[in-house]
Motif scaffolding. Structure first.
Motif, PDB file in Angstrom:
ATOM      1  N   GLU A 236     -76.892 -71.107-116.731  1.00 54.40           N
ATOM      2  CA  GLU A 236     -76.398 -69.734-116.825  1.00 54.40           C
ATOM      3  C   GLU A 236     -77.394 -68.729-116.255  1.00 54.40           C
ATOM      4  N   MET A 237     -78.666 -68.925-116.522  1.00 61.75           N
ATOM      5  CA  MET A 237     -79.645 -67.944-116.060  1.00 61.75           C
ATOM      6  C   MET A 237     -79.848 -68.008-114.548  1.00 61.75           C
ATOM      7  N   THR A 238     -79.894 -69.202-113.971  1.00 65.87           N
ATOM      8  CA  THR A 238     -80.010 -69.289-112.516  1.00 65.87           C
ATOM      9  C   THR A 238     -78.719 -68.803-111.859  1.00 65.87           C
ATOM     10  N   GLY A 239     -77.581 -69.020-112.528  1.00 66.81           N
ATOM     11  CA  GLY A 239     -76.327 -68.461-112.032  1.00 66.81           C
ATOM     12  C   GLY A 239     -76.316 -66.949-112.085  1.00 66.81           C
ATOM     13  N   ALA A 240     -76.871 -66.379-113.162  1.00 68.41           N
ATOM     14  CA  ALA A 240     -76.974 -64.925-113.267  1.00 68.41           C
ATOM     15  C   ALA A 240     -77.855 -64.363-112.156  1.00 68.41           C
ATOM     16  N   PHE A 241     -78.960 -65.039-111.844  1.00 59.90           N
ATOM     17  CA  PHE A 241     -79.802 -64.604-110.728  1.00 59.90           C
ATOM     18  C   PHE A 241     -78.979 -64.490-109.443  1.00 59.90           C
ATOM     19  N   ASP A 242     -78.172 -65.522-109.160  1.00 59.04           N
ATOM     20  CA  ASP A 242     -77.384 -65.510-107.924  1.00 59.04           C
ATOM     21  C   ASP A 242     -76.337 -64.402-107.916  1.00 59.04           C
ATOM     22  N   GLN A 243     -75.825 -64.059-109.086  1.00 56.53           N
ATOM     23  CA  GLN A 243     -74.839 -62.986-109.178  1.00 56.53           C
ATOM     24  C   GLN A 243     -75.474 -61.603-109.059  1.00 56.53           C
ATOM     25  N   LEU A 244     -76.748 -61.520-109.326  1.00 52.44           N
ATOM     26  CA  LEU A 244     -77.425 -60.229-109.397  1.00 52.44           C
ATOM     27  C   LEU A 244     -77.261 -59.432-108.108  1.00 52.44           C
ATOM     28  N   HIS A 315     -75.172 -61.940-115.659  1.00 53.60           N
ATOM     29  CA  HIS A 315     -74.861 -63.119-116.474  1.00 53.60           C
ATOM     30  C   HIS A 315     -73.402 -63.098-116.894  1.00 53.60           C
ATOM     31  N   GLN A 316     -72.910 -61.939-117.284  1.00 51.04           N
ATOM     32  CA  GLN A 316     -71.520 -61.831-117.693  1.00 51.04           C
ATOM     33  C   GLN A 316     -70.583 -62.138-116.528  1.00 51.04           C
ATOM     34  N   ARG A 317     -70.938 -61.696-115.320  1.00 52.61           N
ATOM     35  CA  ARG A 317     -70.122 -62.000-114.139  1.00 52.61           C
ATOM     36  C   ARG A 317     -70.100 -63.500-113.872  1.00 52.61           C
ATOM     37  N   PHE A 318     -71.238 -64.152-114.052  1.00 55.90           N
ATOM     38  CA  PHE A 318     -71.286 -65.608-113.857  1.00 55.90           C
ATOM     39  C   PHE A 318     -70.395 -66.312-114.863  1.00 55.90           C
TER      40      PHE A 318
END
Length: 324
Positions: A236-244, A315-318
């Motif tokens: 989730e956190m690495t996914g949130a990074f990519d969504q940032l 994170h919410q978007r991910f």
């Protein structure tokens, strides 16, 4: 290949001139892909001994350039590559939780095995992601360095954790977790086993920490449920990074565990993961400039209470994209 003593910092520098010969972002003939002849035809995750190590179990003797002041010693240790997937482009947020659990199991197995060597003092598991942090192989992977000397930053962290425990009777990371939960605004996400937050003091705008909720000192102490929780929050956190910034997000990720073959730190040290992401905006890097490098005088160009809000939204978007 050798270690050279730095008397100004009471630290050792690895000299590894062999690493200049390592391949640079090959577009074809990836050695980590099935079919290369260097890895199995079928694997989920895999340990691969580094072809260009900075540390070796039986290194050559140091060059005859030292003196009483400028000491040298053999670069004893081990360097391993940990392959995340046979898929040449898959990254952590693109892997299922069950697959990341296999990665955590491999990390754990290598930590336990490398701990057995009496030469090793510290085992560092880490990942560099993105050309911005010097990655030379695009295939998803991390690394493990087993050091025969205590790295300076880790030693400093251990010293301050011990000093905090002697002063207060409590673990510093446990107290940090409590402080961050009480404040709330720097928390990005949490689950039953782990909290993810931008700590009060981080010098990177998105310098995430993932910390275990239970007091433990290494991967080998995780329960099965905690391994699943760690896999989930890493994804989730690495996914949130990519969504940032809607782009692959470069980072350096380092697992901080107890030292091996040394002092007992069970009471005062605490397992956690630190991220050092170089982006401060979509197309702007946060450089470690003269004061940071020359004086270790960290400077964060953003207040983390603001960047935490942005990372929570990412994170919410991910989660929404994943249908969670």
């Amino acid at each position: 290949m050798e270690l050279r003593y730095n008397p100004l910092l009471d630290d050792w520098t690895m000299v590894a001139s062999n690493r200049k010969n390592r391949p640079n972002m090959p577009k074809t003939d990836c050695p980590f892909c099935p079919g290369s002849g260097k890895v199995p035809e079928h694997y989920d995750v895999w340990k691969y001994d580094n072809d260009f190590p900075a540390l070796m179990p039986d290194p050559p003797a140091p060059d005859l350039v030292g003196s009483g002041l400028y000491q040298t010693k053999p670069a004893i240790g081990k360097c391993e590559v940990i392959l995340y997937s046979p898929d040449h482009t898959a990254t952590l947020p693109e892997l299922p939780v069950s697959h990341i659990e296999k990665l955590i199991d491999l990390w754990t197995n290598r930590f336990v095995e490398l701990e057995k060597d009496p030469h090793h003092q510290y085992i560092l598991i880490f990942e560099n992601r993105g050309e911005e942090v010097g990655v030379t192989m695009p295939h998803p992977h991390g690394q493990i360095y087993a050091y025969s000397q205590m790295p300076l930053k880790i030693g400093t962290e251990l010293h301050n954790c011990r000093r905090h425990f002697e002063r207060t009777g409590s673990c510093l990371l446990c107290d940090m977790n409590q402080e961050e939960r009480a404040f709330g605004k720097r928390i990005i996400a949490e689950n039953d086993g782990f909290s993810a937050y931008l700590p009060f003091f981080t010098d990177y705008p998105y310098g995430l920490f993932i910390t275990s909720k239970r007091h433990l000192t290494g991967l080998d102490q995780l329960t099965a449920a905690e391994r699943t929780a760690l896999a989930s929050i890493l994804r989730e956190m690495t996914g949130a990074f990519d969504q940032l910034f809607e782009r692959p997000f470069p980072y350096m990720m380092v697992l901080h565990q107890r030292p091996v073959n040394g002092e007992d730190v069970e009471e005062h040290y605490h397992f956690h993961i630190e991220f050092y992401p170089p982006l401060r905006e979509a197309d702007k890097l946060k450089y470690y400039a003269s004061s940071e490098m020359g004086a270790w005088a960290a400077c964060n160009p953003h207040a983390v209470e603001e960047t935490a809000e942005q990372l929570r939204a990412a994170h919410q978007r991910f989660i929404e994209r994943e249908g969670g």
